[in-house]
Motif scaffolding. Sequence first.
Motif, PDB file in Angstrom:
ATOM      1  N   ALA A   7      -7.686  -2.061   6.113  1.00 21.99           N
ATOM      2  CA  ALA A   7      -8.383  -0.997   5.536  1.00 21.99           C
ATOM      3  C   ALA A   7      -8.544  -0.073   6.491  1.00 21.99           C
ATOM      4  O   ALA A   7      -8.641   1.080   6.355  1.00 21.99           O
ATOM      5  N   ASP A  63      -5.995  -2.596  -3.355  1.00 19.42           N
ATOM      6  CA  ASP A  63      -6.702  -1.913  -2.257  1.00 19.42           C
ATOM      7  C   ASP A  63      -7.071  -2.956  -1.268  1.00 19.42           C
ATOM      8  O   ASP A  63      -7.257  -4.086  -1.629  1.00 19.42           O
ATOM      9  N   SER A  64      -7.040  -2.552   0.137  1.00 22.39           N
ATOM     10  CA  SER A  64      -7.458  -3.369   1.184  1.00 22.39           C
ATOM     11  C   SER A  64      -8.760  -3.860   0.922  1.00 22.39           C
ATOM     12  O   SER A  64      -9.969  -3.077   0.396  1.00 22.39           O
ATOM     13  N   HIS A 102       0.993  -1.099   0.049  1.00 21.35           N
ATOM     14  CA  HIS A 102       0.092   0.102  -0.106  1.00 21.35           C
ATOM     15  C   HIS A 102       0.941   1.232   0.065  1.00 21.35           C
ATOM     16  O   HIS A 102       1.905   1.221   0.512  1.00 21.35           O
TER      17      HIS A 102
END
Length: 317
Positions: free
Chosen positions: A170, A162-163, A143
Amino acid sequence: MPFAHTIERLDVTRTSTGATAELVVHRLTGDRPGPTLVMFGGIHGDEAMGVEAVRRVLTSLEGAELSGTVVAVPVANPFSFETMTRHTVQDGLNLNRIFPGDAGGSITEQLAAALVGVLEGADHFIDFHSSGLYSTVDYAYLHENGREMAEAYGTPLLYHHDSYSGSATAWALEHGIGAMVSELGGGGQLTEQFLDRAVTGATNVLRALGMLTGEVSPATAEQVVMTALVTLRPSNGGTLLSDFGPEHLGERIPQGTVLGTVVDAGTFEVLETLRAPFDPSILVLTRESTSRVAPGDYGFMVGDGATTSTVAEELAG
């Protein structure tokens, strides 16, 4: 202030039998001021490697010249750890899909809310995962807020993605906490090798963050960044006969290559064949030679080799 290691038992809720549900939280306070790094293991109960990775990392730090604070929850979901399941048996929920949870909700929702309380105020976060009972995995999530950590961790494969909504990672990223996810080992395969790498990787992260002295050890192989990764799940249950075990992790294979075959455990009838979907396909999660499989289980994970770049190329670009 001298190095200190304290252990707190954090009450979460009470079960129907009257037993107390609690989380064990370790806090390592360094000799010098610095950032706070939080580590979780065991968010999924069938991933015991993450639990042991946290234990070994904490043990390796005993008496170290540490700057800042390391806070760790080795077993983030004690209920699923007890039953060796990905979900919590009591309410059927996946802890890593319901953050920030609910302090007045079901058992898993209350666990998530308590874990958010541990995460609050952190500067950095590592979530230690592995594959489950029958498969083995080797990669880390990359990330932008946490890139330095993921690169220092040193896995040959990084997944820029993306988480997952509702995950602990997230939540951390949404609240400005640099984060990475370690996905190493599982399935009882090459266990010591993967645990050694987890400790080395975490040490490198602490050095990169200035929490430990010393230089970050260079990665043993050029780090490849994947942007496309798929999970191949059998639609039939039975016995999965795998052509690619953990010794093949990271290899690139041609599109259409047979990865494994699902056969009926009783009649031996061939039910399904799993094939590499990309040209080339990068092996990210593999199965041992033979294992039980249910419909929808993780069969194999493969990255799209045509869409990859190296860390060096990304830095240059």
